[in-house]
Design an enzyme around this catalytic site. Structure first.
Site, short mmCIF file in Angstrom:
data_model
loop_
_atom_site.label_atom_id
_atom_site.label_comp_id
_atom_site.label_asym_id
_atom_site.label_seq_id
_atom_site.Cartn_x
_atom_site.Cartn_y
_atom_site.Cartn_z
N ASP A 82 0.84 -1.19 0.00
CA ASP A 82 0.00 0.00 0.00
C ASP A 82 0.89 1.25 0.00
O ASP A 82 1.79 1.38 0.83
CB ASP A 82 -0.87 -0.05 1.28
CG ASP A 82 -1.98 0.97 1.28
OD1 ASP A 82 -2.43 1.37 0.19
OD2 ASP A 82 -2.42 1.35 2.39
N ASP A 104 3.03 4.97 -5.42
CA ASP A 104 2.29 6.21 -5.23
C ASP A 104 3.21 7.40 -5.48
O ASP A 104 3.85 7.92 -4.58
CB ASP A 104 1.70 6.27 -3.82
CG ASP A 104 0.85 7.53 -3.62
OD1 ASP A 104 0.77 8.34 -4.57
OD2 ASP A 104 0.29 7.69 -2.53
N ASP A 258 -8.77 0.83 6.08
CA ASP A 258 -7.85 0.67 7.20
C ASP A 258 -8.44 1.26 8.47
O ASP A 258 -8.54 0.61 9.51
CB ASP A 258 -6.49 1.34 6.87
CG ASP A 258 -5.46 1.07 7.94
OD1 ASP A 258 -5.72 0.27 8.86
OD2 ASP A 258 -4.37 1.67 7.89
#
Ligand code: G3H
Ligand code: 13P
Ligand code: ZN
Length: 311
Positions: A82, A104, A258
């Site tokens: 992630d 990202d 999350d």
């Protein structure tokens, strides 16, 4: 069953108009709570690990916990990085057994984002690993970004085709008003997502899986338990579940959760500790935290994602 990539999962979810839950894992109880729920509901699942989770629990522990969950539950599980910040962390997770990574680079310029993402895609595809990238900016962990109020932070539909073509990425996280954490909207602010942008993007990218980060709904059930047991989470606001259901029926194939797990785990632990300060066996409170994680994941799968029975 071995770990799988998200390729097959996303194809089925796209065609079947449901979404796969991507749940963050940080310890054994969280892995157990999520996978027990998914196993009982026969749902495919993505377990995702952040850089912070790797720092907390160590890569090897997390990989082995996930592999243990695979042995015990006959469902497809993808292991995903992630918010990978750079090529090195993506490479480390690819080399270390993950089946999916997110690069990202959304805070870089469009061209830099493309260059970094492309480099990760080339390395990952060579090893049979899939890649998620992000265009647009969410609030929360992406520093200095105001929550859902500034159009400039939304994903620009005009950019998505070029981005996907030039990078070869397998899925795309977009910004349409969700944000990370438990305080997604200001008190009194009407929660809103830009479904018009989502529709424009999905029209430009037919049959392409879209990812929604920052998609916790911040269940008031757990907020109330935390509040009633010495915590302070006043003004915690999430994404309304009807909006998430609408997203799950659309091109959104992966919904990241999350904060809802953190709230559930904390509610369980607080409930035990606050009611009986003499308790000091960690199993007594972690067991309740794990049960609440399991319940919140079961709720997501059946009431929001629609992935039950799709394993
Ligand atoms: O989007 C971020 C996830 O909630 C992970 O958070 O970096 O604190 O583990 P973390
Ligand atoms: P939440 O903070 O809304 O749970 O979002 C989690 C997330 O996007 C992980 O990448
Ligand atoms: Zn995220």
């Amino acid at each position: 069953m071995a770990l799988v990539t998200t390729k097959e999962m996303f194809k089925k979810a796209y065609d079947g108009h449901y979404a796969i839950g991507a749940f963050n894992v940080n310890n054994m109880e969280i892995v157990q709570g999520i996978t027990e729920a998914a196993g009982e509901l026969n749902s495919p699942i993505i377990l995702q690990v952040s850089a912070g989770a790797r720092k907390y629990a160590q890569h090897e522990y997390l990989v082995h916990l996930v592999k243990a969950a695979l042995e015990l539950n006959d469902i497809p599980i993808a292991l995903h990085l992630d918010h990978g910040a750079d090529f090195d962390i993506c490479k480390s997770c690819i080399d270390g057994g993950f089946t999916s990574v997110m690069i990202d680079a959304s805070h870089y310029s469009f061209d830099e984002n493309i260059a970094i993402t492309k480099k990760v895609v080339e390395y990952a595809h060579d090893k049979g690993v899939v890649v998620e990238a992000e265009l647009g900016k969410l609030a929360g962990i992406e520093d200095d970004v105001k929550v859902a109020s500034d159009d400039a932070q939304y994903t620009q539909p005009d950019e998505v085709e070029e981005f996907v073509d030039r990078t070869g990425v397998d899925s795309l996280a977009i910004a349409i008003g969700t944000s990370h954490g438990a305080f997604k909207f200001k008190p009194g602010q009407k929660p809103q997502l830009r479904f018009d942008i989502l529709e424009e993007i999905s029209n430009k990218l037919p049959n392409f899986p879209i990812v929604l980060h920052g998609a916790s709904s911040v269940s008031q059930e757990y907020v109330k338990i935390i509040q009633a047991n010495g915590g302070n989470l006043a003004d915690a606001i999430g994404i309304p579940e009807d909006m998430l259901r609408e997203a799950a029926r659309s091109a959104v194939c992966k919904i990241n959760i999350d904060s809802d797990l953190r709230l559930a785990m904390t509610a369980g632990i607080r409930e035990v500790m606050w009611n009986d300060p003499a308790k000091f066996d960690p199993r007594e409170y972690l067991k309740v935290g794990r049960q609440y994680v399991k319940e919140v994941v079961a709720h997501k799968i059946t009431e929001v994602l629609g992935s039950n029975g799709k394993a």
